[in-house]
Scaffold this motif. Sequence first.
Motif, short mmCIF file in Angstrom:
data_model
loop_
_atom_site.label_atom_id
_atom_site.label_comp_id
_atom_site.label_asym_id
_atom_site.label_seq_id
_atom_site.Cartn_x
_atom_site.Cartn_y
_atom_site.Cartn_z
N ILE A 375 0.88 -0.64 -0.12
CA ILE A 375 0.20 -0.27 0.30
C ILE A 375 1.27 1.01 0.00
CG2 ILE A 375 -1.74 -1.01 1.34
CD1 ILE A 375 -1.07 -0.08 3.48
N GLN A 376 1.73 0.79 0.21
CA GLN A 376 2.80 2.42 0.03
C GLN A 376 3.86 2.78 -0.87
OE1 GLN A 376 5.02 2.48 3.66
NE2 GLN A 376 4.41 2.36 5.59
N THR A 377 4.36 1.70 -1.49
CA THR A 377 5.12 1.33 -2.46
C THR A 377 4.28 1.07 -4.39
OG1 THR A 377 5.75 -1.06 -3.30
CG2 THR A 377 7.07 0.32 -1.48
N GLY A 378 3.09 0.19 -3.85
CA GLY A 378 2.30 -0.26 -5.09
C GLY A 378 3.24 -1.10 -6.00
N ARG A 379 3.76 -1.76 -5.43
CA ARG A 379 4.65 -2.57 -6.04
C ARG A 379 3.60 -4.72 -5.54
NH1 ARG A 379 10.41 -6.01 -4.39
NH2 ARG A 379 10.15 -7.73 -5.69
N VAL A 380 4.00 -4.95 -6.11
CA VAL A 380 2.81 -6.23 -6.21
C VAL A 380 3.61 -7.34 -6.12
CG1 VAL A 380 0.57 -7.80 -7.92
CG2 VAL A 380 1.05 -4.63 -7.75
N ILE A 381 3.02 -8.83 -5.71
CA ILE A 381 3.26 -10.14 -5.24
C ILE A 381 3.06 -11.04 -5.53
CG2 ILE A 381 5.42 -9.25 -3.97
CD1 ILE A 381 3.62 -10.30 -1.56
N LEU A 382 2.72 -12.00 -5.94
CA LEU A 382 1.68 -13.12 -6.05
C LEU A 382 2.24 -13.89 -5.05
CD1 LEU A 382 1.64 -13.80 -10.10
CD2 LEU A 382 -0.45 -12.84 -8.61
N ARG A 383 1.43 -14.11 -4.27
CA ARG A 383 1.80 -16.14 -2.74
C ARG A 383 0.83 -16.80 -3.26
NH1 ARG A 383 2.96 -12.70 2.78
NH2 ARG A 383 5.05 -12.87 2.98
N ARG A 384 1.53 -17.49 -2.28
CA ARG A 384 0.35 -18.63 -2.74
C ARG A 384 -0.62 -19.11 -1.55
NH1 ARG A 384 4.87 -21.35 -4.90
NH2 ARG A 384 4.95 -22.99 -3.46
N ARG A 385 -1.13 -18.66 -1.27
CA ARG A 385 -1.81 -19.09 -0.19
C ARG A 385 -3.04 -20.37 0.35
NH1 ARG A 385 -5.71 -14.00 1.13
NH2 ARG A 385 -3.62 -13.35 1.36
N THR A 403 -4.22 -20.44 7.28
CA THR A 403 -3.97 -20.09 5.93
C THR A 403 -2.43 -19.72 6.04
OG1 THR A 403 -4.52 -17.80 6.52
CG2 THR A 403 -6.19 -18.91 5.46
N PHE A 404 -1.44 -20.37 4.98
CA PHE A 404 -0.45 -20.31 5.34
C PHE A 404 0.08 -19.61 3.70
CE2 PHE A 404 3.40 -21.01 4.07
CZ PHE A 404 4.46 -21.73 5.15
N ASP A 405 0.77 -17.96 3.53
CA ASP A 405 0.83 -18.00 2.88
C ASP A 405 2.42 -17.52 2.14
OD1 ASP A 405 -1.68 -16.81 2.71
OD2 ASP A 405 -1.49 -14.21 2.82
N TYR A 406 3.24 -17.91 1.13
CA TYR A 406 4.36 -18.03 0.44
C TYR A 406 4.12 -17.80 -1.03
CZ TYR A 406 8.54 -21.60 0.41
OH TYR A 406 10.39 -21.78 -0.87
N ASP A 407 5.71 -17.04 -0.51
CA ASP A 407 6.75 -16.57 -2.07
C ASP A 407 7.84 -16.90 -1.61
OD1 ASP A 407 7.27 -14.55 -0.30
OD2 ASP A 407 6.06 -13.57 -2.01
N ARG A 408 9.09 -16.61 -2.20
CA ARG A 408 9.63 -17.29 -2.08
C ARG A 408 11.03 -16.22 -1.46
NH1 ARG A 408 11.33 -16.91 -8.78
NH2 ARG A 408 9.25 -17.14 -8.85
#
Length: 437
Positions: A375-385, A403-408
Motif C-alpha cells: 500500500i506504500q510502494t504500489g509493488r505487487v507480489i503473488l503468493r500461494r495461499r 492460512t499459510f501465505d508463501y512466496d520465495r
Amino acid sequence: MPVCMACTPKRRRAMGKVKPQALPFKDAHDFWKEKLQLSPKEYYALSDEAKMKAFAVSGMARGDELAMVYEALTRAIEGKIGFEDFKKGLSDVWEKRGWTGVSAWRVDNIFRTNVQAAYMAGRWKQAIRAAGTRPYGQYSAVLDVRTRPTHTAVHGMVYPLDHAFWDTWWPLNGFRCRCTVKTLSERQVKNQGLTVQTEDMTGKLVEPVDPKTGNKVPARLLMPDPGFTYHPGKSAFGGITPAEGPGGLTDIGIRTFENYKRRKMDNLPVAAHHRFTDKDLLENKADYMQRTGHDSKAAEAHFVKAFLTEFGLKAGEVMVYKDVLGEAVVIGEDLFKTAGGKLKITKKGREKYLKLLARTIKEPYEVWLVPQKNIQTGRVILRRRYIAAFSDGPDNKITGFATFDYDRHGWEGVTAFPPDKMAYTDALRNGALIYKK
C-alpha cells in the motif's frame, strides 16, 4: 610532450583484438526471475497488473513445454540468445502446436512481448535509482508504419516520473510494443526546449498523425492497447517515492470463492475439516518460558524445532517440500527469519498453532494464487495461499482455520481459534483458485 600510451601503435593493435561482450541487463533479469509459471486459466483469473508477475502461453498448460519456453526466454533476457535461436531451439514445440507458416507470428509475439516487458520493467528500476538527477521521462515511439496511432500520439511527451500518466503509459503498452522511455534531467529539458506536461491526457480524444503520410487519422481515445493499462515496472519494483517503513500488503484478487461456486467456510462439508485435539496445539511462548525457565532465544528455537519436526527435519536441516500442486516450498529455519536474521516465529501468537500450519501446507482444502499490493510502494507480489479448516467437537463444526501465505521471499501465517467472523476467512479466498478438494 607526454606520450599517450593508448595511442601508440602497439597499444592500438592490442586494443584492436579486444572483442566487446554484451552484458546481461540485470534489472530486466530481476523482473523476469520473479515470474510464476501458470496455466492460461490461472493467468487470466488475475488482474492485469498481477499478470506482470506471472508467465503463461495461450494454449499451453503448466508443464515441461511451458518450462522450456520460460527457460529459453530467460536465456534471451540474459543476452545469451536472440530471436532466431529462440525460434530454432524450440522448433519441435512450435511445429507440434501448428505455430509455423502463417501462424509463426505467435512465436514472434511470445518472444518480443516478454523480452520487451522485462527490459522496460528493468528500465523503471533504473529510473528509480536515477530519479534524483533525472526526474523526468519522455515517451519514445518508433514512428514507422507498425507504430500504433495512440502510441504515436504520446511520442515526445514529457512527464515527471512520479506523475499518474506513467501508471497507465509506461511501456509495454501492447503486444509486441517497441516503445521506450528516456529519462531526462532538468538541464536537458531546458536545453531541448521541452514542455513538461501537468495534465494527464489519458482517456481523452486525440487525432494522431500518421508518421508515413503526415495526415491526421480519425480521432480516438488516448489509451494503451486493451489489457496493457498498467505499469509493469511499478508493479514489480514499486514507485519513485520510497516507503517510510515496511509497507502493509492488501489483497487485490479480482475473483473470489463465489466466482468459483465454492461453499462459504461455515458451510463446508465434514470431509473438508481437519480434526484436531489438544495434543496438536503448543503452549504459547510466555507459558513455555515460565515452565522451562528458558530465555526468549531458546523459546524461539523450541518452536522452530516443533515446526520442522512436522516435516521430519532436525534443527539446521532444510528441505524442498513439494505441495499438492507439485510446487516447491522451502522448509527450514530461514523460513522464520527476518532480513536481518532475527527469528520471528512467535509473531501474532502463531507459535501455538504451528503444527496446524504445517498440516495446512500438507493437506490444504484450497490453494489460491493471491495478488497482493504494497500500500506504500504500489509493488505487487503473488503468493500461494494454503487454507484449511479445523474442528474438534462431535458435531464437526468448524472451530478454527489456518492460512499459510508463501512466496520465495517470505511467508505469513494466520490462524483463528475460534474465528470471530467466518466472513473474514471467506475474504481471504480471492485471486486464482489453483487447487481445491
